[in-house]
Design a protein around this motif. Structure first.
Motif, short mmCIF file in Angstrom:
data_model
loop_
_atom_site.label_atom_id
_atom_site.label_comp_id
_atom_site.label_asym_id
_atom_site.label_seq_id
_atom_site.Cartn_x
_atom_site.Cartn_y
_atom_site.Cartn_z
N UNK A 178 0.89 -1.15 -0.01
CA UNK A 178 0.01 -0.12 0.02
C UNK A 178 0.80 1.25 0.18
N UNK A 179 0.33 2.45 -0.27
CA UNK A 179 1.06 3.44 -0.44
C UNK A 179 0.38 4.07 1.13
N UNK A 180 1.25 4.64 1.99
CA UNK A 180 1.06 5.29 3.07
C UNK A 180 1.19 6.65 3.23
N UNK A 181 0.10 7.65 3.84
CA UNK A 181 0.24 8.99 3.88
C UNK A 181 0.08 9.33 5.19
N UNK A 182 1.02 10.08 6.02
CA UNK A 182 0.83 10.27 7.49
C UNK A 182 0.61 11.75 7.50
N UNK A 183 -0.48 12.46 8.04
CA UNK A 183 -0.73 13.88 8.33
C UNK A 183 -1.10 14.09 9.70
N UNK A 184 -0.92 15.39 10.29
CA UNK A 184 -1.15 15.39 11.84
C UNK A 184 -2.68 16.40 11.77
N UNK A 185 -2.76 16.36 12.88
CA UNK A 185 -4.49 16.92 13.00
C UNK A 185 -4.50 18.39 12.70
N UNK A 186 -3.44 19.09 12.79
CA UNK A 186 -3.71 20.50 12.38
C UNK A 186 -3.56 20.90 10.89
N UNK A 187 -3.47 19.79 9.99
CA UNK A 187 -3.45 19.91 8.61
C UNK A 187 -4.97 20.50 7.98
N UNK A 188 -5.94 20.13 8.88
CA UNK A 188 -7.39 20.64 8.40
C UNK A 188 -8.27 20.78 9.67
N UNK A 189 -8.15 22.10 10.53
CA UNK A 189 -8.62 22.17 11.76
C UNK A 189 -10.22 22.43 11.42
N UNK A 190 -10.68 22.70 10.17
CA UNK A 190 -11.93 23.10 9.94
C UNK A 190 -12.98 21.80 9.89
N UNK A 191 -12.83 20.93 9.22
CA UNK A 191 -13.62 19.54 9.18
C UNK A 191 -13.90 19.24 10.65
N UNK A 192 -12.96 18.93 11.58
CA UNK A 192 -13.65 18.28 12.60
C UNK A 192 -14.31 19.20 13.80
N UNK A 193 -14.76 20.42 13.53
CA UNK A 193 -15.36 21.22 14.26
C UNK A 193 -16.61 21.55 13.80
N UNK A 194 -16.74 21.64 12.32
CA UNK A 194 -18.20 21.80 11.52
C UNK A 194 -19.32 20.98 12.01
N UNK A 195 -20.37 21.45 11.93
CA UNK A 195 -21.52 20.80 12.01
C UNK A 195 -22.01 19.99 10.84
N UNK A 196 -22.01 18.65 10.77
CA UNK A 196 -22.12 17.70 9.69
C UNK A 196 -23.55 17.27 9.49
N UNK A 197 -23.88 17.35 8.48
CA UNK A 197 -25.34 16.74 8.01
C UNK A 197 -25.60 15.43 7.63
#
Length: 534
Positions: A178-197
């Motif tokens: 497999x191809x492995x890609x590692x990112x930290x939580x700070x790369x996208x702070x928007x998605x985890x705090x939005x109200x999702x529908x």
């Protein structure tokens, strides 16, 4: 699918195979981690068929069963090894021990175990499986505390935690190409705090669901609960759909069942379903899961009607940087102000303020005033501690053009990780933003590269298993929205299966509380002081 497959194969090739070589009934002893691990891929009936008659907790007091052999499936920690040794010293509790570690057992622990009770050990193996399958394409390292250990400036075990996560990740990667890609939580702070529908993300954000268990009160007043997992096929089919689609589909399903039982058409409510089930016990089981999801969808929609709808409008404009008509938001403060002036909850206001700050790349000069507006003067860490993730003053990643895609007005934001997934598969990752890259798999080059925006017939799970895989690992928690992206990109690709994992799964409320806690000292240093009167 991959994580569950790897886990099942690993256990099948070691523990189960060894069990089949012995005709004696055995006891299986697990710690907390391996209990979760085994329950994710095995049922008690599966164990019974392999002559495992009892499943015990490693750390609980147990009566000796000298005529039975014991299988120990445990993590290679000092606590587990000490508990194991206690089962054989001063007197053995079992006829013999078959020991299986989830991962590499350090030499000092192995030698300690061998010296203390080596004569009782018949088998000792390292299975090298220390990740936790959560869904078909989602895994975790079952370590929520990793967020604080990695991002807190007061952490004393950051490198140890990163090393542990890396070792757990290796146990998945070494089982597949497999191809492995590692990112930290700070790369996208928007998605985890939005109200999702979408159904799953919305439910876990707004409803008090713990350990994947949804508790609700039935119309008869009784407290009931339902497990939201891969065994509930209706949940699997609905979880990534928009709540508007879910709310329309479930009553339709109920009506179809009702019609098949010659029930009169009418408004479908949970109360009506309860009466119907009492009168027609023959299809009570068939109706149960529909009733559960009708109730859960209704609960979600109540929150939506009360305040989430208005919050989503402001959040989407701030996150996307444009309104529903595509016009640029020139004054984000005008978008934020109605949220601050309305009686929303503290966490909802914090989420909106953060989106405002992120929209300005953290350059807000009114930070203290915003903290006052939200009334968190005594706990400004909810906002200030985001600096530990490096999200302030950071350059925003280049986003893919999606103006032609059909989306709901209140669901216009696309998680950044989806862009990344598509760019990796299409071999389009920007080398400036992602300087540390190895060559992509051959299947992704030339004619093998497939656009996620092209429409084609979805490949089967078996077809994708023989093709390429992309494993994304997010350090510090993944959101349900990001999990959904793995499935969406997989369905859009002909030969690539996307697997996403993290230290743990997070929700907006959990993430905010974790952010706030980054200012605290090491967890092991906490003491409880009790005031006593003389």
């Amino acid at each position: 699918m991959l994580s569950c497959y790897v886990l099942h194969t690993g256990i099948q090739d070691t523990i189960i195979t060894d069990c089949r070589n012995s005709e004696v009934w055995k006891v299986l002893i697990l710690d907390a981690f391996t209990t979760k691990l085994l329950s994710s891929c095995c049922k008690m009936s599966d164990l019974m068929s392999e002559k495992i008659t009892i499943v015990e907790d490693l750390f609980k007091s147990r009566e000796p069963v000298l005529e039975m052999k014991a299988i120990y499936f445990m993590t290679p920690t000092a606590k587990c090894v000490d508990a194991f040794i206690a089962d054989f010293k001063p007197k053995p509790k079992y006829k013999a021990a078959y020991v299986y570690f989830t991962d590499y057992c350090p030499d000092d622990l192995f030698n300690k175990m061998r010296q203390a009770c080596g004569k009782h050990i018949r088998v000792c193996k390292e299975i090298n499986i220390s990740f936790m399958p959560q869904e078909a394409q989602v895994f975790t390292c079952d370590n929520p505390g990793a967020f604080r250990s990695i991002y807190s400036p007061k952490s004393q075990d950051k490198m140890k935690t990163l090393e542990t996560l890396a070792n757990q990740l290796v146990t998945l990667c070494e089982k597949t190409q497999a191809q492995l890609l590692i990112v930290d939580r700070g790369f996208d702070p928007v998605t985890p705090i939005l109200h999702e529908l979408t159904y799953q993300a919305m439910a876990y954000d707004l409803i008090d669901i713990k350990n994947d268990t949804y508790k609700y009160k039935a119309r008869d007043g009784l407290e009931k609960q339902a497990l939201l997992n891969e065994d509930d096929m209706l949940w699997v089919n609905l979880r990534h759909q928009h709540i508007a689609e879910v709310s329309a589909q479930i009553p339709k399903m109920v009506k179809e069942i009702s019609a098949s039982k010659k029930q009169p058409d009418g408004k479908i409510t949970v109360s009506n379903l309860a009466q119907m089930m009492k009168k027609m016990p023959a299809f009570r089981k068939q109706m149960t899961e529909k009733t559960i999801h009708l109730q859960l969808a209704e609960d979600c929609m109540k929150h939506f009607a009360n305040n989430v709808e208005k919050l989503c409008k402001a959040e989407q404009d701030l996150a996307v940087g444009a309104d529903v008509e595509g016009l640029k938001v020139k004054d984000p403060m005008r978008t934020l102000l109605p949220v601050l002036l309305n009686p929303y909850s503290k966490h909802d206001k914090i989420r909106a303020v953060l989106l405002y700050i992120f929209s300005l790349n953290g350059t807000s000069e009114n930070l203290n005033k915003l903290i006052e507006h939200v009334k968190i003067e005594e706990e400004p860490e909810y906002i200030q501690n985001w600096k530990e993730l490096g999200v302030f003053f950071s350059r925003k990643p280049t986003r893919r053009e999606r103006s032609q895609e059909e989306r709901y007005n209140l669901s216009r934001w696309i998680p950044t990780i989806k862009d990344v997934m598509e760019d990796v598969v299409e071999n389009k990752l920007d080398t400036k933003e992602w300087p540390h890259q190895s060559e992509c798999p051959a299947a992704w080059n030339g004619s093998g590269a497939v656009s996620a925006r092209q429409k084609h017939k979805a490949s089967t799970q078996d077809d994708r298993r023989t093709g390429s895989r992309l494993i994304i690992f997010v350090i510090g928690g993944i959101s349900f929205s990001e999990m959904r992206c793995a499935y969406e990109v997989t369905r859009a690709m002909k030969t690539c299966e996307v697997i996403i994992g993290s230290s743990h799964i997070t929700t907006p409320t959990v993430l905010l509380d974790d952010i706030k806690a980054l200012s605290k000292g090491p967890m092991e240093s906490f003491t409880l002081e009790v005031e006593t009167k003389a």
